[in-house]
Design a protein around this motif. Structure first.
Motif, mmCIF file in Angstrom:
data_model
loop_
_atom_site.group_PDB
_atom_site.id
_atom_site.type_symbol
_atom_site.label_atom_id
_atom_site.label_comp_id
_atom_site.label_asym_id
_atom_site.label_seq_id
_atom_site.Cartn_x
_atom_site.Cartn_y
_atom_site.Cartn_z
ATOM 1 N N GLU A 100 42.540 28.177 44.190
ATOM 2 C CA GLU A 100 43.736 27.528 43.647
ATOM 3 C C GLU A 100 44.764 28.538 43.133
ATOM 4 N N CYS A 101 44.388 29.785 43.016
ATOM 5 C CA CYS A 101 45.273 30.833 42.501
ATOM 6 C C CYS A 101 46.418 31.078 43.487
ATOM 7 N N PRO A 102 47.649 31.246 42.998
ATOM 8 C CA PRO A 102 48.777 31.494 43.905
ATOM 9 C C PRO A 102 48.688 32.831 44.650
ATOM 10 N N SER A 103 47.803 33.710 44.216
ATOM 11 C CA SER A 103 47.635 34.997 44.894
ATOM 12 C C SER A 103 46.476 35.004 45.881
ATOM 13 N N HIS A 104 45.722 33.920 45.955
ATOM 14 C CA HIS A 104 44.504 33.917 46.769
ATOM 15 C C HIS A 104 44.767 34.314 48.223
ATOM 16 N N GLU A 105 45.855 33.819 48.806
ATOM 17 C CA GLU A 105 46.156 34.154 50.207
ATOM 18 C C GLU A 105 46.408 35.650 50.398
ATOM 19 N N PHE A 106 46.753 36.354 49.325
ATOM 20 C CA PHE A 106 46.978 37.800 49.404
ATOM 21 C C PHE A 106 45.710 38.585 49.057
ATOM 22 N N CYS A 107 44.824 37.976 48.273
ATOM 23 C CA CYS A 107 43.561 38.626 47.919
ATOM 24 C C CYS A 107 42.549 38.537 49.065
ATOM 25 N N GLU A 108 42.678 37.489 49.874
ATOM 26 C CA GLU A 108 41.829 37.313 51.053
ATOM 27 C C GLU A 108 42.730 37.002 52.256
ATOM 28 N N PRO A 109 43.581 37.954 52.648
ATOM 29 C CA PRO A 109 44.576 37.677 53.685
ATOM 30 C C PRO A 109 43.991 37.581 55.099
ATOM 31 N N ALA A 110 44.564 36.695 55.885
ATOM 32 C CA ALA A 110 44.173 36.578 57.292
ATOM 33 C C ALA A 110 44.518 37.876 58.012
ATOM 34 N N GLY A 111 43.560 38.402 58.749
ATOM 35 C CA GLY A 111 43.787 39.621 59.516
ATOM 36 C C GLY A 111 43.331 40.891 58.826
ATOM 37 N N ALA A 112 42.769 40.776 57.621
ATOM 38 C CA ALA A 112 42.254 41.955 56.910
ATOM 39 C C ALA A 112 40.814 41.680 56.482
ATOM 40 N N SER A 113 40.027 42.736 56.392
ATOM 41 C CA SER A 113 38.639 42.566 55.959
ATOM 42 C C SER A 113 38.366 43.467 54.758
ATOM 43 N N PHE A 114 37.375 43.082 53.984
ATOM 44 C CA PHE A 114 37.084 43.778 52.731
ATOM 45 C C PHE A 114 36.533 45.180 52.928
ATOM 46 N N ASP A 115 35.902 45.439 54.049
ATOM 47 C CA ASP A 115 35.258 46.736 54.238
ATOM 48 C C ASP A 115 36.135 47.753 54.971
ATOM 49 N N THR A 116 37.407 47.449 55.131
ATOM 50 C CA THR A 116 38.309 48.328 55.879
ATOM 51 C C THR A 116 39.391 48.887 54.967
ATOM 52 N N GLU A 117 39.713 50.149 55.187
ATOM 53 C CA GLU A 117 40.807 50.788 54.464
ATOM 54 C C GLU A 117 42.059 50.700 55.337
ATOM 55 N N TYR A 118 43.189 50.353 54.728
ATOM 56 C CA TYR A 118 44.441 50.151 55.459
ATOM 57 C C TYR A 118 45.530 51.073 54.921
ATOM 58 N N GLN A 119 46.442 51.439 55.803
ATOM 59 C CA GLN A 119 47.628 52.191 55.401
ATOM 60 C C GLN A 119 48.579 51.229 54.690
ATOM 61 N N ILE A 120 49.053 51.598 53.519
ATOM 62 C CA ILE A 120 50.020 50.772 52.793
ATOM 63 C C ILE A 120 51.414 51.144 53.279
ATOM 64 N N ALA A 121 52.090 50.188 53.907
ATOM 65 C CA ALA A 121 53.430 50.432 54.441
ATOM 66 C C ALA A 121 54.484 50.351 53.344
ATOM 67 N N GLU A 122 54.309 49.389 52.437
ATOM 68 C CA GLU A 122 55.271 49.266 51.337
ATOM 69 C C GLU A 122 54.653 48.528 50.168
ATOM 70 N N ILE A 123 55.253 48.748 49.018
ATOM 71 C CA ILE A 123 54.837 48.075 47.788
ATOM 72 C C ILE A 123 55.804 46.919 47.553
ATOM 73 N N ASP A 124 55.261 45.714 47.401
ATOM 74 C CA ASP A 124 56.102 44.543 47.152
ATOM 75 C C ASP A 124 56.192 44.203 45.670
ATOM 76 N N GLY A 125 55.315 44.781 44.847
ATOM 77 C CA GLY A 125 55.400 44.567 43.404
ATOM 78 C C GLY A 125 54.268 43.736 42.844
ATOM 79 N N GLU A 126 54.622 42.897 41.885
ATOM 80 C CA GLU A 126 53.633 42.072 41.192
ATOM 81 C C GLU A 126 53.186 40.911 42.078
ATOM 82 N N PRO A 127 51.893 40.583 42.039
ATOM 83 C CA PRO A 127 51.429 39.404 42.773
ATOM 84 C C PRO A 127 51.936 38.124 42.099
#
Length: 148
Positions: A100-127
């Motif tokens: 129910e958290c408004p950030s849940h879709e970003f904490c468990e985003p489609a297309g990303a997995s928990f065991d993978t490290e990703y390059q951060i392209a940009e910082i969007d700020g506060e969740p």
């Protein structure tokens, strides 16, 4: 730029999806090579709909399928704030049961997995949440598109 086939309801520029591979209904389809040519687990964005193409019969999409151009796209996600900056690598903080958290879709985003490290392209700020129920200090980022 990859070309693939999508149902007309999804075939709009800006639509994003994660390719999960062939469905059982794809077996025996004459358009398999044109349709099943993406990388599994990658998040894509429709960039263009091919004009003048016909709507092809499709066992997966009830309105048929049309040709579209797609590109791998960024993945909006939350990562632990410590060490999160554009150009660095980041990982998701871990599973979260608070759907129910408004950030849940970003904490468990489609297309990303928990065991993978990703390059951060940009910082969007506060969740979007006011307070993390798991007491995590998170930053909203965009993971760089997957390599093709």
């Amino acid at each position: 730029m990859p070309i693939t086939l999508l149902g007309p309801r999804l075939a709009d520029p800006g639509t994003e999806f994660v390719y999960h591979g062939p469905a059982d209904d794809c077996e025996g389809c004459p358009y398999r090579q044109q349709c099943l040519n993406l990388t599994e687990g990658v998040r894509y964005e429709v960039t263009d709909v091919r004009e003048g193409g016909q709507v092809l019969d499709c066992a997966v999409h009830d309105e048929g399928a049309v040709a579209v151009d797609v590109e791998p796209t960024t993945i909006p996600a939350t990562v632990p704030s410590k060490g999160a900056y554009a150009g660095s690598k980041g990982k998701l903080a871990g599973p979260c049961p608070h759907t129910e958290c408004p950030s849940h879709e970003f904490c468990e985003p489609a297309g990303a997995s928990f065991d993978t490290e990703y390059q951060i392209a940009e910082i969007d700020g506060e969740p979007p949440h006011d307070h993390c129920a798991l007491d995590r200090d998170l930053t909203l980022v965009e993971f760089a598109p997957a390599e093709r």
